[in-house]
Motif scaffolding. Structure first.
Motif, PDB file in Angstrom:
ATOM      1  N   ASP A   1      56.978  42.568   8.186  1.00 46.71           N
ATOM      2  CA  ASP A   1      55.738  42.053   7.602  1.00 46.71           C
ATOM      3  C   ASP A   1      55.511  40.574   7.903  1.00 46.71           C
ATOM      4  O   ASP A   1      54.646  39.940   7.295  1.00 46.71           O
ATOM      5  CB  ASP A   1      55.732  42.282   6.085  1.00 46.71           C
ATOM      6  CG  ASP A   1      56.871  41.561   5.369  1.00 46.71           C
ATOM      7  OD1 ASP A   1      57.705  40.923   6.047  1.00 46.71           O
ATOM      8  OD2 ASP A   1      56.924  41.624   4.119  1.00 46.71           O
ATOM      9  N   GLY A   2      56.279  40.014   8.821  1.00 44.87           N
ATOM     10  CA  GLY A   2      56.081  38.623   9.226  1.00 44.87           C
ATOM     11  C   GLY A   2      56.653  37.591   8.293  1.00 44.87           C
ATOM     12  O   GLY A   2      56.448  36.391   8.508  1.00 44.87           O
ATOM     13  N   ARG A   3      57.407  37.993   7.272  1.00 47.93           N
ATOM     14  CA  ARG A   3      57.901  37.038   6.278  1.00 47.93           C
ATOM     15  C   ARG A   3      59.296  36.492   6.615  1.00 47.93           C
ATOM     16  O   ARG A   3      59.665  35.406   6.154  1.00 47.93           O
ATOM     17  CB  ARG A   3      57.945  37.701   4.895  1.00 47.93           C
ATOM     18  CG  ARG A   3      56.619  38.255   4.400  1.00 47.93           C
ATOM     19  CD  ARG A   3      55.644  37.175   3.983  1.00 47.93           C
ATOM     20  NE  ARG A   3      56.157  36.364   2.906  1.00 47.93           N
ATOM     21  CZ  ARG A   3      56.103  36.700   1.618  1.00 47.93           C
ATOM     22  NH1 ARG A   3      55.598  37.868   1.254  1.00 47.93           N
ATOM     23  NH2 ARG A   3      56.563  35.879   0.693  1.00 47.93           N
ATOM     24  N   VAL A   4      60.074  37.254   7.370  1.00 48.07           N
ATOM     25  CA  VAL A   4      61.446  36.858   7.700  1.00 48.07           C
ATOM     26  C   VAL A   4      61.650  37.094   9.201  1.00 48.07           C
ATOM     27  O   VAL A   4      61.710  38.236   9.654  1.00 48.07           O
ATOM     28  CB  VAL A   4      62.484  37.667   6.893  1.00 48.07           C
ATOM     29  CG1 VAL A   4      63.899  37.181   7.207  1.00 48.07           C
ATOM     30  CG2 VAL A   4      62.200  37.553   5.393  1.00 48.07           C
ATOM     31  N   LEU A   5      61.752  35.998   9.951  1.00 51.52           N
ATOM     32  CA  LEU A   5      61.793  36.093  11.410  1.00 51.52           C
ATOM     33  C   LEU A   5      63.050  35.434  11.962  1.00 51.52           C
ATOM     34  O   LEU A   5      63.353  34.282  11.627  1.00 51.52           O
ATOM     35  CB  LEU A   5      60.565  35.409  12.025  1.00 51.52           C
ATOM     36  CG  LEU A   5      59.188  35.921  11.603  1.00 51.52           C
ATOM     37  CD1 LEU A   5      58.105  35.009  12.156  1.00 51.52           C
ATOM     38  CD2 LEU A   5      58.975  37.345  12.081  1.00 51.52           C
ATOM     39  N   MET A   6      63.774  36.148  12.808  1.00 47.61           N
ATOM     40  CA  MET A   6      64.851  35.542  13.585  1.00 47.61           C
ATOM     41  C   MET A   6      64.237  34.982  14.863  1.00 47.61           C
ATOM     42  O   MET A   6      63.554  35.690  15.598  1.00 47.61           O
ATOM     43  CB  MET A   6      65.951  36.556  13.882  1.00 47.61           C
ATOM     44  CG  MET A   6      66.790  36.898  12.659  1.00 47.61           C
ATOM     45  SD  MET A   6      68.110  38.117  12.965  1.00 47.61           S
ATOM     46  CE  MET A   6      69.170  37.219  14.125  1.00 47.61           C
TER      47      MET A   6
END
Length: 284
Positions: free
Chosen positions: A190-195
């Protein structure tokens, strides 16, 4: 009695607007709450020389304390553990309390952790990894290739290589692995936690971007940098695997900080520990 076409069009438009509003409301209600907490993964409270952290000999006499931080991201009822710190080996820098015992304070068991994301394969970021064998390991392809290789990388003897690989055994033996080759990886979709791909320190090194509702964007460095002074001057440690990639990653990271107005947390710098609440509290 027939309804005039103009009235019918108006009614249809009103119904469409109402349906769209209901869908947006439902989406907002379903949106996962995201929260971030720091976990203690060891420390080196006595200042140590950081001369080797600069390949331009910038800090020949500088000594600093270092810390080893891990992080827990709560995404609704799902969890990502970011880095796994030092092993509980009795060394001076080993944590006093295991990650498993720290998570137990908030009722989270190892089996509740959906993902373990590692910034890179170095031992101070993977020491307790094997405590979460049921989680999906998320790791840069370059680092996974190193861990899966039959021979140690240049400059590492067989004994050290075996020790480095040991925490990865549950996944080398068949556990769930997501290897990352693209520019960024959306952990929960959902675009909230990105590596974020930030190679140079190691071939597959990554940082983490967490978007919180109240605190805003938070950038966790991994080891793209280690302390404030090196971050300010784009310092590159002597042991990084690629200098050009290291500088490009630092440039990208700083532009992310500026464009997102993000809070940067340098994982090894104790001066950044207070940027998040004391566990078991979370930033939201």
């Amino acid at each position: 009695m027939s309804i005039p076409q103009s009235v019918e069009r108006t009614l249809r438009a009103a119904v469409l607007v109402a349906c769209a509003g209901a869908a947006l409301s439902a989406h907002a209600a379903d949106a996962a709450n995201v929260a971030l907490a720091r976990l203690d993964c060891g420390s080196q409270p006595e200042p140590v020389s950081v001369a080797s952290f600069s390949d331009t000999m910038e800090h020949p006499d500088l000594k600093l304390p270092l810390t080893y931080s891990c992080y827990l991201v709560r995404h609704g009822d799902r969890y990502l553990l970011w880095d796994a710190g030092n092993a509980l080996d009795g060394s001076a820098r080993a944590p006093k309390v295991s990650l498993v015992d720290q998570l137990a304070r908030i009722g989270v068991k190892p089996g509740d952790v959906d993902y373990v994301g590692v910034s890179h394969h170095h031992a101070d970021h993977t020491g307790q990894l094997a405590s979460f064998p049921g989680a999906t390991l998320v790791i840069g392809q370059g680092d996974w290739d190193v861990m899966r290789a039959s021979d140690p990388p240049a400059g590492m003897d067989a004994k050290d290589f075996a020790a480095r690989r040991a925490p990865f055994k549950p996944w080398i033996s068949g556990g769930k692995v997501e290897t990352l080759t693209r520019d960024r990886h959306d952990v929960f979709g959902d675009g909230r936690v990105l590596m974020i791909n930030l190679p140079g320190h190691t071939p597959g090194h990554h940082g983490l971007l967490v978007k919180l509702d109240k605190k805003g964007s938070v950038l966790l460095t991994g080891d793209v940098t280690h302390f404030h002074e090196n971050y300010a001057s784009n310092g590159v440690p002597t042991w990084n695997t690629n200098r050009a990639d290291s500088l490009a990653s630092l440039d990208r990271f700083k532009k992310l900080e500026a464009n997102l107005d993000a809070t940067v947390i340098i994982q090894h710098d104790p001066r950044d520990v207070e940027k998040l609440p004391v566990f078991p509290e979370f930033a939201e």
